[in-house]
Design a protein around this motif. Structure first.
Motif, PDB file in Angstrom:
ATOM      1  N   ASN A  83       0.744  -1.358  -0.196  1.00  0.00           N
ATOM      2  CA  ASN A  83      -0.124  -0.108  -0.208  1.00  0.00           C
ATOM      3  C   ASN A  83       0.913   1.272   0.004  1.00  0.00           C
ATOM      4  OD1 ASN A  83      -2.884  -1.266   0.365  1.00  0.00           O
ATOM      5  ND2 ASN A  83      -1.945  -2.019   2.254  1.00  0.00           N
ATOM      6  N   THR A  84       0.298   2.408  -0.264  1.00  0.00           N
ATOM      7  CA  THR A  84       0.960   3.621  -0.349  1.00  0.00           C
ATOM      8  C   THR A  84       1.314   4.168   1.081  1.00  0.00           C
ATOM      9  OG1 THR A  84      -0.928   5.021  -0.459  1.00  0.00           O
ATOM     10  CG2 THR A  84       0.144   4.199  -2.376  1.00  0.00           C
ATOM     11  N   THR A  85       2.352   4.876   1.180  1.00  0.00           N
ATOM     12  CA  THR A  85       2.678   5.426   2.462  1.00  0.00           C
ATOM     13  C   THR A  85       1.876   6.703   2.596  1.00  0.00           C
ATOM     14  OG1 THR A  85       4.712   6.560   1.501  1.00  0.00           O
ATOM     15  CG2 THR A  85       5.002   4.387   2.269  1.00  0.00           C
ATOM     16  N   LEU A  86       1.480   7.269   1.722  1.00  0.00           N
ATOM     17  CA  LEU A  86       0.727   8.466   1.883  1.00  0.00           C
ATOM     18  C   LEU A  86      -0.870   7.988   2.033  1.00  0.00           C
ATOM     19  CD1 LEU A  86       1.939  10.877  -0.803  1.00  0.00           C
ATOM     20  CD2 LEU A  86       2.180  11.123   1.563  1.00  0.00           C
ATOM     21  N   THR A  87      -1.378   8.743   3.117  1.00  0.00           N
ATOM     22  CA  THR A  87      -2.901   8.371   3.552  1.00  0.00           C
ATOM     23  C   THR A  87      -3.786   9.609   3.903  1.00  0.00           C
ATOM     24  OG1 THR A  87      -4.254   6.774   4.569  1.00  0.00           O
ATOM     25  CG2 THR A  87      -2.344   7.387   5.576  1.00  0.00           C
ATOM     26  N   ASN A  88      -4.604   9.332   4.530  1.00  0.00           N
ATOM     27  CA  ASN A  88      -5.408  10.594   5.050  1.00  0.00           C
ATOM     28  C   ASN A  88      -6.077  10.143   6.678  1.00  0.00           C
ATOM     29  OD1 ASN A  88      -8.379   9.403   4.847  1.00  0.00           O
ATOM     30  ND2 ASN A  88      -7.191   9.122   2.892  1.00  0.00           N
ATOM     31  N   GLN A  89      -6.405  10.832   7.440  1.00  0.00           N
ATOM     32  CA  GLN A  89      -6.678  11.044   8.794  1.00  0.00           C
ATOM     33  C   GLN A  89      -8.016  10.256   8.943  1.00  0.00           C
ATOM     34  OE1 GLN A  89      -6.444  14.502  10.963  1.00  0.00           O
ATOM     35  NE2 GLN A  89      -4.336  15.242  10.063  1.00  0.00           N
ATOM     36  N   GLU A  90      -8.738  10.325   7.789  1.00  0.00           N
ATOM     37  CA  GLU A  90     -10.238   9.503   7.807  1.00  0.00           C
ATOM     38  C   GLU A  90      -9.718   8.101   8.077  1.00  0.00           C
ATOM     39  OE1 GLU A  90     -14.328   8.639   7.461  1.00  0.00           O
ATOM     40  OE2 GLU A  90     -13.137  10.535   7.868  1.00  0.00           O
ATOM     41  N   THR A  91      -8.973   7.553   7.174  1.00  0.00           N
ATOM     42  CA  THR A  91      -8.505   6.154   7.123  1.00  0.00           C
ATOM     43  C   THR A  91      -7.930   5.888   8.334  1.00  0.00           C
ATOM     44  OG1 THR A  91      -8.179   6.229   4.698  1.00  0.00           O
ATOM     45  CG2 THR A  91      -6.989   4.588   5.948  1.00  0.00           C
ATOM     46  N   LEU A  92      -6.813   6.519   8.864  1.00  0.00           N
ATOM     47  CA  LEU A  92      -6.005   6.290   9.866  1.00  0.00           C
ATOM     48  C   LEU A  92      -6.828   6.275  11.332  1.00  0.00           C
ATOM     49  CD1 LEU A  92      -2.821   7.903   9.312  1.00  0.00           C
ATOM     50  CD2 LEU A  92      -3.077   5.445   8.889  1.00  0.00           C
ATOM     51  N   PHE A  93      -7.788   7.269  11.358  1.00  0.00           N
ATOM     52  CA  PHE A  93      -8.247   7.491  12.877  1.00  0.00           C
ATOM     53  C   PHE A  93      -9.755   7.238  12.688  1.00  0.00           C
ATOM     54  CE2 PHE A  93      -4.598  10.333  12.893  1.00  0.00           C
ATOM     55  CZ  PHE A  93      -3.746   9.629  13.667  1.00  0.00           C
ATOM     56  N   ASN A  94     -10.496   7.858  11.986  1.00  0.00           N
ATOM     57  CA  ASN A  94     -12.222   7.892  11.832  1.00  0.00           C
ATOM     58  C   ASN A  94     -12.585   6.453  11.960  1.00  0.00           C
ATOM     59  OD1 ASN A  94     -11.791  10.453  12.492  1.00  0.00           O
ATOM     60  ND2 ASN A  94     -12.685  11.156  10.589  1.00  0.00           N
ATOM     61  N   LYS A  95     -11.901   5.637  10.520  1.00  0.00           N
ATOM     62  CA  LYS A  95     -12.635   4.393  10.616  1.00  0.00           C
ATOM     63  C   LYS A  95     -12.080   3.368  11.141  1.00  0.00           C
ATOM     64  CE  LYS A  95     -13.941   5.351   5.392  1.00  0.00           C
ATOM     65  NZ  LYS A  95     -13.734   4.733   4.034  1.00  0.00           N
ATOM     66  N   MET A  96     -11.073   3.857  11.771  1.00  0.00           N
ATOM     67  CA  MET A  96     -10.349   2.771  12.581  1.00  0.00           C
ATOM     68  C   MET A  96     -11.005   2.703  14.151  1.00  0.00           C
ATOM     69  SD  MET A  96      -8.683   0.734  10.723  1.00  0.00           S
ATOM     70  CE  MET A  96      -7.910  -0.233  11.779  1.00  0.00           C
ATOM     71  N   ALA A  97     -11.711   3.989  14.343  1.00  0.00           N
ATOM     72  CA  ALA A  97     -12.383   4.131  15.590  1.00  0.00           C
ATOM     73  C   ALA A  97     -11.185   4.636  16.817  1.00  0.00           C
ATOM     74  CB  ALA A  97     -13.073   3.104  16.155  1.00  0.00           C
ATOM     75  N   THR A  98     -10.077   5.379  16.146  1.00  0.00           N
ATOM     76  CA  THR A  98      -9.041   5.517  17.189  1.00  0.00           C
ATOM     77  C   THR A  98      -8.879   6.884  17.266  1.00  0.00           C
ATOM     78  OG1 THR A  98      -7.338   5.365  15.454  1.00  0.00           O
ATOM     79  CG2 THR A  98      -7.731   3.236  16.660  1.00  0.00           C
ATOM     80  N   PRO A  99      -8.457   7.358  18.699  1.00  0.00           N
ATOM     81  CA  PRO A  99      -8.259   9.025  18.709  1.00  0.00           C
ATOM     82  C   PRO A  99      -6.975   9.121  17.951  1.00  0.00           C
ATOM     83  CG  PRO A  99      -7.459   7.718  20.711  1.00  0.00           C
ATOM     84  CD  PRO A  99      -8.306   6.657  19.854  1.00  0.00           C
ATOM     85  N   GLN A 100      -7.073  10.708  17.446  1.00  0.00           N
ATOM     86  CA  GLN A 100      -6.026  11.238  16.799  1.00  0.00           C
ATOM     87  C   GLN A 100      -4.790  11.257  17.509  1.00  0.00           C
ATOM     88  OE1 GLN A 100      -7.522  14.362  14.029  1.00  0.00           O
ATOM     89  NE2 GLN A 100      -5.176  15.049  13.721  1.00  0.00           N
ATOM     90  N   THR A 101      -3.549  11.021  16.780  1.00  0.00           N
ATOM     91  CA  THR A 101      -2.276  11.292  17.470  1.00  0.00           C
ATOM     92  C   THR A 101      -1.541  12.058  16.354  1.00  0.00           C
ATOM     93  OG1 THR A 101      -1.505   9.180  16.561  1.00  0.00           O
ATOM     94  CG2 THR A 101      -2.378   9.223  18.712  1.00  0.00           C
ATOM     95  N   PRO A 102      -0.403  12.707  16.804  1.00  0.00           N
ATOM     96  CA  PRO A 102       0.471  13.291  15.982  1.00  0.00           C
ATOM     97  C   PRO A 102       1.074  12.657  14.792  1.00  0.00           C
ATOM     98  CG  PRO A 102       1.102  13.845  18.193  1.00  0.00           C
ATOM     99  CD  PRO A 102       0.131  12.506  18.250  1.00  0.00           C
ATOM    100  N   LEU A 103       0.864  13.470  13.702  1.00  0.00           N
ATOM    101  CA  LEU A 103       1.363  12.741  12.365  1.00  0.00           C
ATOM    102  C   LEU A 103       2.329  13.796  11.413  1.00  0.00           C
ATOM    103  CD1 LEU A 103      -2.196  11.932  10.937  1.00  0.00           C
ATOM    104  CD2 LEU A 103      -0.559  10.308  11.413  1.00  0.00           C
ATOM    105  N   ILE A 104       3.060  13.076  10.512  1.00  0.00           N
ATOM    106  CA  ILE A 104       3.421  13.933   9.571  1.00  0.00           C
ATOM    107  C   ILE A 104       2.689  14.278   8.339  1.00  0.00           C
ATOM    108  CG2 ILE A 104       5.644  14.123   8.002  1.00  0.00           C
ATOM    109  CD1 ILE A 104       6.162  13.834  11.107  1.00  0.00           C
TER     110      ILE A 104
END
Length: 568
Positions: free
Chosen positions: A396-417
């Protein structure tokens, strides 16, 4: 690569050099600034120049290009100083702009004599900065006005789309802001920048006359500059304060090189607001200092230059020298050299001034034999083990988005690059885990027969202020199994077999994680150190990804496993 069109005679005049239509001679001179002639139109005597270095916007005008080349052809060495006077022009900024387009910088230019050539060059620089340095006007946009028609102070504020009408540049009829976005070519091109807001930024003078609708279009009344204009107002608005200030310096110094006299403008930001500075005077032509190590310079270039010789070469490159010692050179960097951020940038200027062809090539005395990095055979082993356990590898690509990383995984947001200027909404940051990408992969491949067992081994990125790059990249491993009876026992068996064949002792400790079902999730622990998570995916996450079958997964920081194995 950026390209500019300049008038051949203008460059010769500013450099006080005659090239006599010899484009090879011009090419040799342009090589000092990593540029070359791409075309020469003899009929209108224009030269198309392409720059290989995209981070030097100070070169994107004939004035800036001439300034940069003067030292290399022996015309003028050292730092070019720019003077600025103080004016009584003030700009007052509304607090409502903070989350829309918060920053502005202005300068006034007086007693300038414009020609058609200068105006076209000015518009060309403005457009080039807007498109490239300004990321198609999202980060910054530039406006230039006839100062004699403007009554200070200037108000930078917000209005509702249908509250104001004015005649946009190039048109003859009054239009609302919504009409400009629909009918004006610039509105159609850049309207997406402001349409997401219920209110739009506007610039007015003291009489309420419209200067512009940034970043879209100037008014036809005040924003039209002609050869008769003697006094100008230059303004830059944008979302990043440093970028706004840099762009103003680039345009203002270009106009000073054409004989104009520059004066400051005072920007008043609102009290009791989020702005860190309340009073800013622009432009600021202050030089900044950087210390260059003689030892480091010689190490990178393979030379044996003295501090004095390095200083001489830097002056040829148009930089100033504040102090010279045996070990260091204190360098003065002008405001328009926004590309210099590290000693390496200065060393490159030393190399160019010294001449790459004058550097003797040194071949290594000892032969070097290429080999894989120490942990590569362990990474290959990990891939072989996962394939042997019945899992198919995905990439998979190393570039993604916050919707994929947090919202859909039901996890709280953490610091990102995060990316400063993402091109598409689905790629706005670097991934901090592999499991969201695997879930997305399953969501897009539900037509494939079950069971589906996939894994990925790749790098993830986290912020780390202790590193020089401020980021840390680690190898991670994640796997997912999904089918009608997928469960915790199956995924635990997979991880257990993986670690057994990898020769690692590990444990599971019960935990609660929002991505997994409570009571069916555990921390993966190695040497009393948490290295990952394992469990059954929760129904809510499955629903978020539109998955109908149960799924179980694990994700581990494989880098920690590799580091332990290499120590043994």
């Amino acid at each position: 690569m950026p390209t500019i069109d300049i008038e051949y005679k203008e460059l010769q005049q500013l450099l006080n050099v005659q090239f006599n239509d010899d484009m090879e001679k011009l090419d040799d001179v342009l090589s000092y600034v990593k540029a070359e002639v791409k075309g020469y139109n003899k009929q209108d005597e224009t030269v198309n120049i392409e720059f290989k270095d995209t981070n030097r916007p100070d070169l994107w005008s004939v004035e800036g290009l001439a300034r940069a080349l003067q030292g290399y052809i022996g015309q003028q060495k050292g730092l070019k100083q720019y003077c600025i006077g103080k004016s009584d022009v003030e700009v007052f900024v509304s607090r409502e702009l903070y989350n829309i387009r918060p920053y502005i910088a202005c300068a006034t230019i007086k007693d300038i004599h414009l020609s058609d050539t200068i105006i076209r060059g000015l518009m060309h620089l403005q457009e080039k900065l807007d498109q490239t340095y300004g990321r198609n006007r999202q980060k910054i946009s530039i406006g230039i006005y006839n100062l004699d028609l403007i009554k200070p102070p200037i108000e930078y504020t917000t209005v509702k789309p249908k509250e104001i009408t004015f005649v946009p540049l190039g048109f003859t009829e009054n239009m609302t802001l919504d009409e400009i976005l629909e009918k004006h070519p610039k509105g159609c091109e850049y309207g997406h920048i402001v349409k997401c807001n219920p209110i739009y930024p506007m610039l007015f003078d003291a009489d309420g006359k419209v200067l512009s609708f940034p970043p879209i279009i100037n008014s036809n009344d005040l924003g039209k500059v002609t050869e008769e204009s003697r006094n100008l107002l230059v303004e830059v608005t944008g979302t990043l304060h440093k970028t706004v200030l840099n762009a103003l310096n680039l345009v203002t110094t270009m106009l000073i090189d054409r004989g104009g006299k520059a004066y400051t403008t005072t920007i008043h930001y609102p009290d009791n607001s989020n702005y860190s500075e309340k009073l800013v005077v622009t432009p600021n032509f202050s030089n900044h200092n950087m210390l260059l190590s003689v030892e480091y310079t010689n190490k990178l270039l393979g030379l044996n230059l003295t501090a004095k010789r390095i200083a001489e070469l830097l002056e040829i490159a148009g930089l100033g020298i504040q102090e010279i010692t045996e070990t260091d050179v204190s360098v003065l960097i002008p405001c328009y050299r926004i590309d210099i951020m590290h000693q390496v940038d200065l060393i490159e200027d030393v190399a160019v001034a010294y001449g790459y062809n004058n550097i003797t090539a040194n071949w290594r005395e000892l032969p070097t034999i290429g080999r894989a990095k120490p942990d590569q055979h362990l990474i290959n082993l990990a891939r072989d083990l996962m394939i042997g356990l019945g899992y198919q590898e995905t990439l998979n690509t190393t570039l993604t988005n916050q919707e994929t990383l947090f919202n859909k995984m039901a996890t709280p947001q953490t610091p990102l690059i995060e990316l400063c200027n993402p091109k598409i909404v689905t790629m706005t940051c670097l991934r901090n885990g592999l499991l969201p990408g695997l879930m997305e992969f399953l969501s897009n491949n539900q037509s494939v027969e079950f069971p589906q067992k996939i894994y990925e081994l790749g790098k993830v990125t986290h912020p780390n202020q202790t590193r020089e790059t401020k980021v840390q990249e680690d190898e991670y491993l994640a796997a997912v199994t999904t089918h009608p009876v997928a469960g915790f026992s199956e995924i635990k068996s997979t991880l257990e077999s993986f670690f057994a064949n990898f020769g690692v002792e590990w444990q599971i400790k019960e935990t609660i994680h929002p991505t997994f079902i409570e009571g069916r999730a555990g921390k993966v622990v190695m040497d009393n150190q948490e290295i990952g998570i394992i469990g059954e995916i929760s129904p809510q996450v499955l629903e978020n990804w539109k998955l109908e079958n149960p799924a179980a997964a694990f994700e581990i920081n494989l880098q920690k496993v590799l580091d332990q194995k290499l120590k043994l």
